[in-house]
Design a protein around this motif. Structure first.
Motif, PDB file in Angstrom:
ATOM      1  N   PRO A   1       0.825  -1.225   0.000  1.00  0.00           N
ATOM      2  CA  PRO A   1       0.000   0.000   0.000  1.00  0.00           C
ATOM      3  C   PRO A   1       0.853   1.267   0.000  1.00  0.00           C
ATOM      4  N   PHE A   2       0.380   2.262  -0.735  1.00  0.00           N
ATOM      5  CA  PHE A   2       0.938   3.613  -0.755  1.00  0.00           C
ATOM      6  C   PHE A   2       2.330   3.713  -1.400  1.00  0.00           C
ATOM      7  N   VAL A   3       2.773   2.670  -2.112  1.00  0.00           N
ATOM      8  CA  VAL A   3       4.073   2.734  -2.774  1.00  0.00           C
ATOM      9  C   VAL A   3       4.078   3.833  -3.834  1.00  0.00           C
ATOM     10  N   GLN A   4       3.041   3.906  -4.656  1.00  0.00           N
ATOM     11  CA  GLN A   4       3.000   4.913  -5.716  1.00  0.00           C
ATOM     12  C   GLN A   4       2.820   6.313  -5.145  1.00  0.00           C
ATOM     13  N   LEU A   5       2.068   6.457  -4.063  1.00  0.00           N
ATOM     14  CA  LEU A   5       1.884   7.765  -3.427  1.00  0.00           C
ATOM     15  C   LEU A   5       3.216   8.292  -2.902  1.00  0.00           C
ATOM     16  N   ILE A   6       3.939   7.459  -2.168  1.00  0.00           N
ATOM     17  CA  ILE A   6       5.234   7.860  -1.617  1.00  0.00           C
ATOM     18  C   ILE A   6       6.219   8.157  -2.740  1.00  0.00           C
ATOM     19  N   GLY A   7       6.204   7.317  -3.774  1.00  0.00           N
ATOM     20  CA  GLY A   7       7.092   7.537  -4.912  1.00  0.00           C
ATOM     21  C   GLY A   7       6.802   8.854  -5.609  1.00  0.00           C
ATOM     22  N   GLY A   8       5.527   9.195  -5.766  1.00  0.00           N
ATOM     23  CA  GLY A   8       5.149  10.452  -6.407  1.00  0.00           C
ATOM     24  C   GLY A   8       5.620  11.659  -5.612  1.00  0.00           C
TER      25      GLY A   8
ATOM     26  N   GLY B   1       8.825  20.287 -14.973  1.00  0.00           N
ATOM     27  CA  GLY B   1       7.393  20.121 -15.174  1.00  0.00           C
ATOM     28  C   GLY B   1       7.032  18.707 -15.582  1.00  0.00           C
ATOM     29  N   MET B   2       7.878  18.080 -16.393  1.00  0.00           N
ATOM     30  CA  MET B   2       7.638  16.694 -16.806  1.00  0.00           C
ATOM     31  C   MET B   2       7.730  15.751 -15.614  1.00  0.00           C
ATOM     32  N   LEU B   3       8.687  16.020 -14.729  1.00  0.00           N
ATOM     33  CA  LEU B   3       8.809  15.193 -13.526  1.00  0.00           C
ATOM     34  C   LEU B   3       7.599  15.381 -12.617  1.00  0.00           C
ATOM     35  N   ALA B   4       7.138  16.628 -12.486  1.00  0.00           N
ATOM     36  CA  ALA B   4       5.965  16.900 -11.653  1.00  0.00           C
ATOM     37  C   ALA B   4       4.727  16.214 -12.224  1.00  0.00           C
ATOM     38  N   TYR B   5       4.595  16.235 -13.541  1.00  0.00           N
ATOM     39  CA  TYR B   5       3.462  15.566 -14.204  1.00  0.00           C
ATOM     40  C   TYR B   5       3.506  14.066 -13.930  1.00  0.00           C
ATOM     41  N   THR B   6       4.697  13.481 -14.030  1.00  0.00           N
ATOM     42  CA  THR B   6       4.852  12.054 -13.756  1.00  0.00           C
ATOM     43  C   THR B   6       4.515  11.751 -12.304  1.00  0.00           C
ATOM     44  N   ALA B   7       4.933  12.629 -11.392  1.00  0.00           N
ATOM     45  CA  ALA B   7       4.615  12.444  -9.977  1.00  0.00           C
ATOM     46  C   ALA B   7       3.108  12.452  -9.757  1.00  0.00           C
ATOM     47  N   GLY B   8       2.420  13.381 -10.427  1.00  0.00           N
ATOM     48  CA  GLY B   8       0.964  13.435 -10.308  1.00  0.00           C
ATOM     49  C   GLY B   8       0.296  12.171 -10.807  1.00  0.00           C
TER      50      GLY B   8
ATOM     51  N   ILE C   1      -2.081   9.524  -8.707  1.00  0.00           N
ATOM     52  CA  ILE C   1      -3.422   9.172  -9.178  1.00  0.00           C
ATOM     53  C   ILE C   1      -3.611   7.663  -9.251  1.00  0.00           C
ATOM     54  N   HIS C   2      -2.561   6.953  -9.618  1.00  0.00           N
ATOM     55  CA  HIS C   2      -2.656   5.506  -9.788  1.00  0.00           C
ATOM     56  C   HIS C   2      -2.444   4.732  -8.495  1.00  0.00           C
ATOM     57  N   GLU C   3      -2.306   5.443  -7.371  1.00  0.00           N
ATOM     58  CA  GLU C   3      -2.212   4.762  -6.086  1.00  0.00           C
ATOM     59  C   GLU C   3      -3.557   4.085  -5.766  1.00  0.00           C
ATOM     60  N   HIS C   4      -3.519   2.770  -5.578  1.00  0.00           N
ATOM     61  CA  HIS C   4      -4.754   2.000  -5.387  1.00  0.00           C
ATOM     62  C   HIS C   4      -5.545   2.452  -4.157  1.00  0.00           C
ATOM     63  N   LYS C   5      -4.838   2.810  -3.105  1.00  0.00           N
ATOM     64  CA  LYS C   5      -5.525   3.204  -1.874  1.00  0.00           C
ATOM     65  C   LYS C   5      -6.271   4.531  -2.030  1.00  0.00           C
ATOM     66  N   LEU C   6      -5.897   5.328  -3.035  1.00  0.00           N
ATOM     67  CA  LEU C   6      -6.569   6.609  -3.264  1.00  0.00           C
ATOM     68  C   LEU C   6      -7.621   6.511  -4.368  1.00  0.00           C
ATOM     69  N   ALA C   7      -7.769   5.328  -4.941  1.00  0.00           N
ATOM     70  CA  ALA C   7      -8.706   5.144  -6.056  1.00  0.00           C
ATOM     71  C   ALA C   7     -10.128   5.601  -5.728  1.00  0.00           C
TER      72      ALA C   7
END
Length: 224
Positions: free
Chosen positions: A68-75, A169-176, A180-186
């Motif tokens: 859980p929250f791997v993509q959120l923390i990574g972003g 900006g490209m890095l920030a977009y990727t972070a966003g 968004i793809h974090e399952h716990k925030l779906a």
């Protein structure tokens, strides 16, 4: 079997090239403040280590994304990296110690590649059908292209330093996108879809404004 192997290999190389543009930008941004001789070392070392990390991540991709929250923390970490890469343009060359800068540049390249390569990892893992050998071959073939691309971007950034904001900006977009793809925030983004659409662009705006504010503060502090 031989035809299937070749098709899978072609798919992996194609994925690496299509999704590797951000990696070339990260390599260029992280090494832009180094002396010319150390730039080449940072590019090569950073790319090699990043590829090694990518191979390991691909091997455990299925298990990694169950946490859980791997993509959120990574972003969030990627956004942090993007900010420091942007404000790094204000550093004075004389204040940078070469031996520390080289190590830090390599660390930044590896960490950013690891965070940004999540989608790449999943795509490559699927194309390889569980064959780590295929993943290794595909990534090794893509190394020269990543290094070549980063060297071109380095020359452009030297000539037009303001373009660093586009890379950030490209890095920030990727972070966003990662957040968004974090399952716990779906459930949140499902209930408020407009929030998911706007988040990457809001992070771009936030990052650019933060960089400009930092630049303004630095400029005022350096006034006699």
């Amino acid at each position: 079997m031989e035809q299937e192997f070749l098709m899978s290999l072609i798919m992996i190389i194609g994925i690496d090239l299509l999704l590797g543009g951000d990696n070339a930008i990260v390599i260029a941004m992280a090494s832009r403040n180094l002396p010319p001789k150390q730039r080449k070392k940072a590019v090569i070392l950073g790319t090699v280590f990043a590829i090694g990390v990518r191979i390991m991540l691909t091997s455990v991709a299925v298990y990694l994304f169950q946490i859980p929250f791997v993509q959120l923390i990574g972003g969030i970490l990627l956004l942090y990296i993007a900010y420091h890469l942007i404000v790094g343009t204000q550093e004075k060359e004389g204040e940078i110690k070469s031996h520390h800068s080289l190590r830090k540049a390599v660390q930044t390249i590896v960490l950013a590649d690891m965070l940004m390569g999540m989608d790449n990892v999943i795509a490559v893992a699927g194309a390889a059908n569980g064959q780590t050998f295929l993943v290794v071959i595909g990534l090794l073939i893509s190394i020269p292209i990543m290094i070549w691309g980063s060297n071109i971007i380095l020359k452009i950034l030297d000539k037009y330093p303001a373009l660093i904001y586009i890379g950030g900006g490209m890095l920030a977009y990727t972070a966003g996108k990662m957040i968004i793809h974090e399952h716990k925030l779906a459930p949140i983004f499902h209930t408020h879809p407009s929030m998911g659409v706007m988040l990457p662009y809001l992070l771009i705006l936030f990052l650019i404004l933060a960089g400009m504010i930092y630049q303004r503060i630095e400029k005022n502090e350096n006034l006699p």
